[in-house]
Write an enzyme that holds these catalytic residues in place. Structure first.
Site, PDB file in Angstrom:
ATOM      1  CD  GLU A 147     -16.752  60.725  10.144  1.00 46.27           C
ATOM      2  OE1 GLU A 147     -16.912  61.774   9.505  1.00 46.27           O
ATOM      3  OE2 GLU A 147     -16.288  60.696  11.304  1.00 46.27           O
ATOM      4  CE1 TYR A 152      -7.320  58.976  -6.931  1.00 47.16           C
ATOM      5  CE2 TYR A 152      -7.567  57.501  -5.057  1.00 47.16           C
ATOM      6  CZ  TYR A 152      -7.772  57.788  -6.387  1.00 47.16           C
ATOM      7  OH  TYR A 152      -8.436  56.885  -7.182  1.00 47.16           O
ATOM      8  CG  PHE A 189     -11.178  48.619  11.834  1.00 46.99           C
ATOM      9  CD1 PHE A 189      -9.867  49.074  11.734  1.00 46.99           C
ATOM     10  CD2 PHE A 189     -11.481  47.667  12.787  1.00 46.99           C
ATOM     11  CE1 PHE A 189      -8.877  48.573  12.563  1.00 46.99           C
ATOM     12  CE2 PHE A 189     -10.498  47.159  13.633  1.00 46.99           C
ATOM     13  CZ  PHE A 189      -9.191  47.614  13.517  1.00 46.99           C
ATOM     14  CG  ASN A 240      -7.197  55.093  11.708  1.00 49.88           C
ATOM     15  OD1 ASN A 240      -7.693  54.477  10.765  1.00 49.88           O
ATOM     16  ND2 ASN A 240      -7.929  55.653  12.647  1.00 49.88           N
ATOM     17  CG  PHE A 293      -6.018  55.509   1.830  1.00 50.19           C
ATOM     18  CD1 PHE A 293      -6.142  56.538   2.737  1.00 50.19           C
ATOM     19  CD2 PHE A 293      -7.066  54.623   1.685  1.00 50.19           C
ATOM     20  CE1 PHE A 293      -7.295  56.703   3.479  1.00 50.19           C
ATOM     21  CE2 PHE A 293      -8.229  54.768   2.418  1.00 50.19           C
ATOM     22  CZ  PHE A 293      -8.340  55.810   3.317  1.00 50.19           C
ATOM     23  CB  CYS A 317      -9.900  58.754  12.576  1.00 53.31           C
ATOM     24  SG  CYS A 317     -11.527  58.344  13.228  1.00 53.31           S
ATOM     25  N   GLY A 333      -7.568  64.986   6.919  1.00 52.27           N
ATOM     26  CA  GLY A 333      -8.208  65.574   8.095  1.00 52.27           C
ATOM     27  C   GLY A 333      -9.095  64.546   8.750  1.00 52.27           C
TER      28      GLY A 333
HETATM   29  N1  LIG Z   1     -15.730  58.892  13.261  1.00 52.17           N
HETATM   30  C1  LIG Z   1     -15.102  57.879  12.716  1.00 52.17           C
HETATM   31  O1  LIG Z   1     -15.000  57.750  11.497  1.00 52.17           O
HETATM   32  C2  LIG Z   1     -14.482  56.820  13.588  1.00 52.17           C
HETATM   33  C3  LIG Z   1     -14.114  55.585  13.023  1.00 52.17           C
HETATM   34  C4  LIG Z   1     -13.551  54.619  13.840  1.00 52.17           C
HETATM   35  C5  LIG Z   1     -13.330  54.893  15.182  1.00 52.17           C
HETATM   36  N2  LIG Z   1     -13.668  56.108  15.706  1.00 52.17           N
HETATM   37  C6  LIG Z   1     -13.447  56.331  17.132  1.00 52.17           C
HETATM   38  O2  LIG Z   1     -14.684  56.138  17.795  1.00 52.17           O
HETATM   39  C7  LIG Z   1     -14.817  57.049  18.903  1.00 52.17           C
HETATM   40  C8  LIG Z   1     -16.069  57.887  18.724  1.00 52.17           C
HETATM   41  O3  LIG Z   1     -15.925  58.671  17.551  1.00 52.17           O
HETATM   42  P1  LIG Z   1     -17.156  59.476  16.908  1.00 52.17           P
HETATM   43  O4  LIG Z   1     -16.643  60.103  15.683  1.00 52.17           O
HETATM   44  O5  LIG Z   1     -18.341  58.585  16.869  1.00 52.17           O
HETATM   45  O6  LIG Z   1     -17.375  60.576  18.062  1.00 52.17           O
HETATM   46  P2  LIG Z   1     -18.530  61.678  18.146  1.00 52.17           P
HETATM   47  O7  LIG Z   1     -17.894  62.885  18.705  1.00 52.17           O
HETATM   48  O8  LIG Z   1     -19.272  61.765  16.856  1.00 52.17           O
HETATM   49  O9  LIG Z   1     -19.550  61.063  19.218  1.00 52.17           O
HETATM   50  C9  LIG Z   1     -19.239  60.889  20.567  1.00 52.17           C
HETATM   51  C10 LIG Z   1     -20.549  60.942  21.358  1.00 52.17           C
HETATM   52  O10 LIG Z   1     -20.277  60.560  22.713  1.00 52.17           O
HETATM   53  C11 LIG Z   1     -21.143  61.321  23.549  1.00 52.17           C
HETATM   54  N3  LIG Z   1     -20.685  61.261  24.935  1.00 52.17           N
HETATM   55  C12 LIG Z   1     -19.645  61.908  25.517  1.00 52.17           C
HETATM   56  N4  LIG Z   1     -19.566  61.572  26.821  1.00 52.17           N
HETATM   57  C13 LIG Z   1     -20.571  60.685  27.078  1.00 52.17           C
HETATM   58  C14 LIG Z   1     -20.996  59.967  28.209  1.00 52.17           C
HETATM   59  N5  LIG Z   1     -20.372  60.090  29.392  1.00 52.17           N
HETATM   60  N6  LIG Z   1     -22.058  59.154  28.099  1.00 52.17           N
HETATM   61  C15 LIG Z   1     -22.702  59.015  26.929  1.00 52.17           C
HETATM   62  N7  LIG Z   1     -22.336  59.667  25.798  1.00 52.17           N
HETATM   63  C16 LIG Z   1     -21.287  60.489  25.875  1.00 52.17           C
HETATM   64  C17 LIG Z   1     -21.119  62.700  22.910  1.00 52.17           C
HETATM   65  O11 LIG Z   1     -22.194  63.497  23.330  1.00 52.17           O
HETATM   66  C18 LIG Z   1     -21.189  62.325  21.429  1.00 52.17           C
HETATM   67  O12 LIG Z   1     -22.519  62.256  20.976  1.00 52.17           O
HETATM   68  C19 LIG Z   1     -13.517  57.856  18.900  1.00 52.17           C
HETATM   69  O13 LIG Z   1     -12.610  57.252  19.776  1.00 52.17           O
HETATM   70  C20 LIG Z   1     -13.031  57.745  17.474  1.00 52.17           C
HETATM   71  O14 LIG Z   1     -11.633  57.879  17.374  1.00 52.17           O
HETATM   72  C21 LIG Z   1     -14.261  57.069  14.933  1.00 52.17           C
END
Ligand SMILES: NC(=O)c1ccc[n+]([C@@H]2O[C@H](COP(=O)([O-])OP(=O)(O)OC[C@H]3O[C@@H](n4cnc5c(N)ncnc54)[C@H](O)[C@@H]3O)[C@@H](O)[C@H]2O)c1
Length: 452
Positions: free
Chosen positions: A158, A261, A155, A218, A259, A270, A267
């Site tokens: 960023e 605003y 949760f 979300n 939330f 997520c 964008g």
């Molecule tokens: N970014 C956010 O704010 C956030 C918050 C909560 C949940 N999430 C969820 O978490 C998950 C990851 O999001 P993120 O933003 O960190 O993604 P990201 O794209 O920043 O990172 C994903 C990473 O996984 C790596 N990867 C892909 N295939 C792989 C494999 N087979 N083995 C090892 N590494 C591999 C990629 O190279 C990349 O570095 C998503 O499902 C997203 O919805 C994201």
């Protein structure tokens, strides 16, 4: 404890850093060799407040390691986190290929029992799919090793990801029907004990409910934003000021100030994909997700809002004009440009023959990576430099340092002093008094009040 994290992106890297900071040993595995090499050299591939010192210190002290070698990662720990991306498929559903690939990798290399933890945001039923994949792979190896699959959605936000992981609002742990709940609960209590001292934040439930909890959170937040944007659009038409309305409703604690605003759309990696993915899941099970579809449609409209204003102001004739653009990241305090509202504005301006001079406090490298060198985009070193020679200013992200600005300088620098503000950064009367035309979101109007 030893923990392995597959996928070292915004979620994986922050979680790994925070887990190592509290004393766990973490092995980070990613398929991106450039990223892993950078991390080994102390170069942090993303901007996230507080992350760099955490990663560097724990790497230097040996609690966090980086590798592309999956087998090394699998053998390192009993607890295996999957934190890879789940981007939208063509039809809007979540693309699980990376999650399933990691599940296969774990099952291929494991030589002792494992707890496999889905941190990625995944549709309901994915824990079962991951289990099936592991089962099939183990069977093909003639192995009867035991394993569990747990849903432990992330949760973090960023921009405050480190703080969110250190002080999570809640820790959701979902177990599957046949897995050993008591053993899993003990493991997670130990793993998250350092974050759980003040009060118990862990909520144990079944895996499907855990998976849906993440989407529901979300989608609820995206709904609040789209609701407010709809109110803003109504306010604008009837001559009300959405900023007064926001304060008026936010003071009701059942609604709250977060939330609500109004702006030029949500964008990020997520909200857009998660609203789409839950809509898709609903349709698959025969339920028409009317609210989610409306949330998405309003957001699409809202991302075009600034272009509607721009076309209105310039009477559709923007070919050859130059626009200063402030804010490329999808929100402040991150360099992440995934699904950022600026993309819609930039593509629309380019399609009409305009050029852009852009500035963002953190996302310049990312913009360079995405758009490369093109004649109609110049990345400028400061927000002031972006104004130089520009016809108009467009604001897409509410960075703090865009708030206190020298409006006289903006007026004197722009060719036709007009601001298209997608984040309601300034007081319309103050701006207009200086002789700057000002278009913002839902403020009754910065244009004219219609008769009703
Ligand atoms: N970014 C956010 O704010 C956030 C918050 C909560 C949940 N999430 C969820 O978490 C998950 C990851 O999001 P993120 O933003 O960190 O993604 P990201 O794209 O920043 O990172 C994903 C990473 O996984 C790596 N990867 C892909 N295939 C792989 C494999 N087979 N083995 C090892 N590494 C591999 C990629 O190279 C990349 O570095 C998503 O499902 C997203 O919805 C994201």
């Amino acid at each position: 404890m030893n923990v392995t994290v597959f996928g070292i992106g915004y979620v994986g890297l922050v979680q790994a850093a925070v887990l190592s900071e509290v004393g766990h040993n973490v092995c980070c595995v990613d398929v991106d060799k450039v990223k892993i090499d950078k991390l080994k050299q102390g170069v942090i591939p993303i901007f996230e407040p507080g992350l760099t010192p955490l990663v560097k210190t724990n790497y230097d002290e040996g609690r966090i390691r980086f590798t592309c070698n999956a087998e090394e990662g699998v053998n390192f720990a009993n607890v295996q986190f999957i934190a890879v991306g789940t981007p939208p498929d063509e039809d809007g559903s979540a693309d699980l290929q990376y999650v399933i690939a990691v599940a296969k990798t774990i099952a291929t290399h494991m030589d002792s029992p494992k707890i496999i933890v889905n941190k990625s945001t995944v549709p309901v039923g994915t824990a079962d799919k991951v289990a099936e994949t592991i089962n099939d792979t183990l069977r093909s190896r003639h192995s009867d090793l035991s394993y569990s699959v747990v849903s432990n959605p992330e949760f973090l936000k960023e921009g405050s990801a480190v703080a969110d992981c250190i002080r999570p609002d809640r820790i959701i742990v979902g177990t599957r029907f046949n897995d050993n709940k008591l053993q899993i609960q003990d493991t997670f209590k130990e793993l998250y004990a350092p974050f759980n001292r003040n009060h118990d934040r862990i909520i144990f439930m079944d895996a499907r409910s855990a998976e849906l909890t993440k989407y529901a959170a979300n989608c609820m937040l995206a709904t609040k934003i789209s609701f407010m944007n709809e109110m803003a659009n109504i306010a604008e038409k009837i001559g009300a000021d959405i900023e007064y309305v926001r304060q008026g409703i936010g003071s009701d604690e059942r609604i709250g100030y977060h939330f609500i605003y109004p702006g030029c759309g949500y964008g990020g990696s997520c909200f857009p994909k998660d609203v789409q993915a839950l809509s898709k899941t609903s349709e698959i099970v025969g339920y028409k997700p009317q609210l989610l579809q409306a949330v998405e449609a309003i957001n699409k409209h809202q991302k075009n809002k600034l272009m509607i204003y721009i076309n209105q102001y310039f009477k559709g004739d923007i070919s050859g004009k130059t626009f200063a653009l402030w804010g490329l990241s999808f929100k402040p305090k991150t360099d992440d440009m995934r699904e950022a509202p600026c993309h819609v504005v930039m593509e629309s301006l380019w399609a009409k023959g305009a050029s852009i001079q852009a500035f963002d406090p953190e996302a310049m490298e990312e913009a360079q990576r995405i758009y490369g060198n093109r004649t109609n985009l110049t990345l400028m070193g400061t927000k002031e430099a972006a104004l130089s020679g520009a016809d108009a200013l467009v604001i897409c992200t509410e960075w703090q340092n865009f708030r206190a600005v020298n409006l006289n300088l903006i007026k004197d620098t722009l060719i036709s002093p007009v601001i298209f503000d997608g984040r309601n950064m300034y007081e319309p009367n103050k701006v207009k008094k200086l002789g700057i035309d000002y278009y913002c979101i839902g403020r009754g109007l910065s244009i004219s009040t219609p008769q009703i």
